[in-house]
Design a protein around this motif. Sequence first.
Motif, short mmCIF file in Angstrom:
data_model
loop_
_atom_site.label_atom_id
_atom_site.label_comp_id
_atom_site.label_asym_id
_atom_site.label_seq_id
_atom_site.Cartn_x
_atom_site.Cartn_y
_atom_site.Cartn_z
N CYS A 128 0.84 -1.21 0.00
CA CYS A 128 0.00 0.00 0.00
C CYS A 128 0.87 1.26 0.00
N SER A 129 1.91 1.26 0.83
CA SER A 129 2.82 2.42 0.88
C SER A 129 3.48 2.65 -0.46
N ALA A 130 3.89 1.58 -1.11
CA ALA A 130 4.54 1.72 -2.43
C ALA A 130 3.57 2.31 -3.45
N ALA A 131 2.33 1.81 -3.46
CA ALA A 131 1.33 2.31 -4.42
C ALA A 131 1.01 3.78 -4.14
N ILE A 132 0.83 4.12 -2.89
CA ILE A 132 0.49 5.51 -2.54
C ILE A 132 1.69 6.42 -2.80
N GLY A 133 2.89 5.93 -2.51
CA GLY A 133 4.09 6.71 -2.81
C GLY A 133 4.21 6.98 -4.30
N TYR A 134 3.86 5.98 -5.11
CA TYR A 134 3.87 6.17 -6.56
C TYR A 134 2.86 7.23 -6.98
N MET A 135 1.66 7.19 -6.35
CA MET A 135 0.65 8.20 -6.67
C MET A 135 1.11 9.60 -6.25
N LEU A 136 1.81 9.69 -5.13
CA LEU A 136 2.36 10.99 -4.73
C LEU A 136 3.37 11.50 -5.75
N LYS A 137 4.17 10.58 -6.25
CA LYS A 137 5.15 10.95 -7.29
C LYS A 137 4.44 11.43 -8.55
N MET A 138 3.37 10.73 -8.94
CA MET A 138 2.60 11.12 -10.14
C MET A 138 1.96 12.48 -9.92
N LYS A 139 1.47 12.72 -8.71
CA LYS A 139 0.82 13.99 -8.39
C LYS A 139 1.84 15.13 -8.45
N ARG A 140 3.05 14.87 -7.97
CA ARG A 140 4.10 15.89 -7.97
C ARG A 140 4.53 16.22 -9.40
N ASN A 141 4.57 15.20 -10.27
CA ASN A 141 5.00 15.41 -11.65
C ASN A 141 3.92 16.01 -12.55
N ALA A 142 2.68 16.00 -12.06
CA ALA A 142 1.57 16.53 -12.88
C ALA A 142 1.54 18.04 -12.91
#
Length: 171
Positions: free
Chosen positions: A157-171
């Motif tokens: 879960c942490s890995a998936a949410i961390g990935y979403m945070l990364k996607m949000k930062r890059n958007a």
Amino acid sequence: MGYFQGLTNASFKKDQKGNTVFFPWGVLGRGRVIPDEPTETKVRAFLSRYYKVSLPTMIVVGVVVGWAWSFLLIPIFGAWFYFGSKSLVSEYPYSEDKLTLKEGYTSSAAGHNKVTLWLLFTCSTLFVLAGIFIASVATSPSQIVMGLFTAIFFGACSAAIGYMLKMKRNA
């Protein structure tokens, strides 16, 4: 943008023609081309309602009565989802596009706000640490398994949410 909107977004994408495609089974199934905005609104409302009812109900039943009872709800909620989504989209054509994990996570990230994602990431990370602690002080094999399962599940879960945070930062 709320938590359930983020979950709902993960099942939709735009195809190359600009059509909205709904993937009821996510990356595991085929998508249906949604013909118009009112239909998309109905499908999104159903999916959001499904999440708002099924997830809290399973958690409450699991905590109050026991997780075995919670797992017994899976076929009931699965049938509701299957027949509910089928009644909304069965007449629409299948899309040739596939939904990738990256697209699903990117869409989900767009529907969540950063505060929610950070809160989920922090809680998941704390559960990983709790699982490791439980496994390290365990006095029985079942406690070790529970601790390791907790750490692995919430680590994912942490890995998936961390990935979403990364996607949000890059958007």
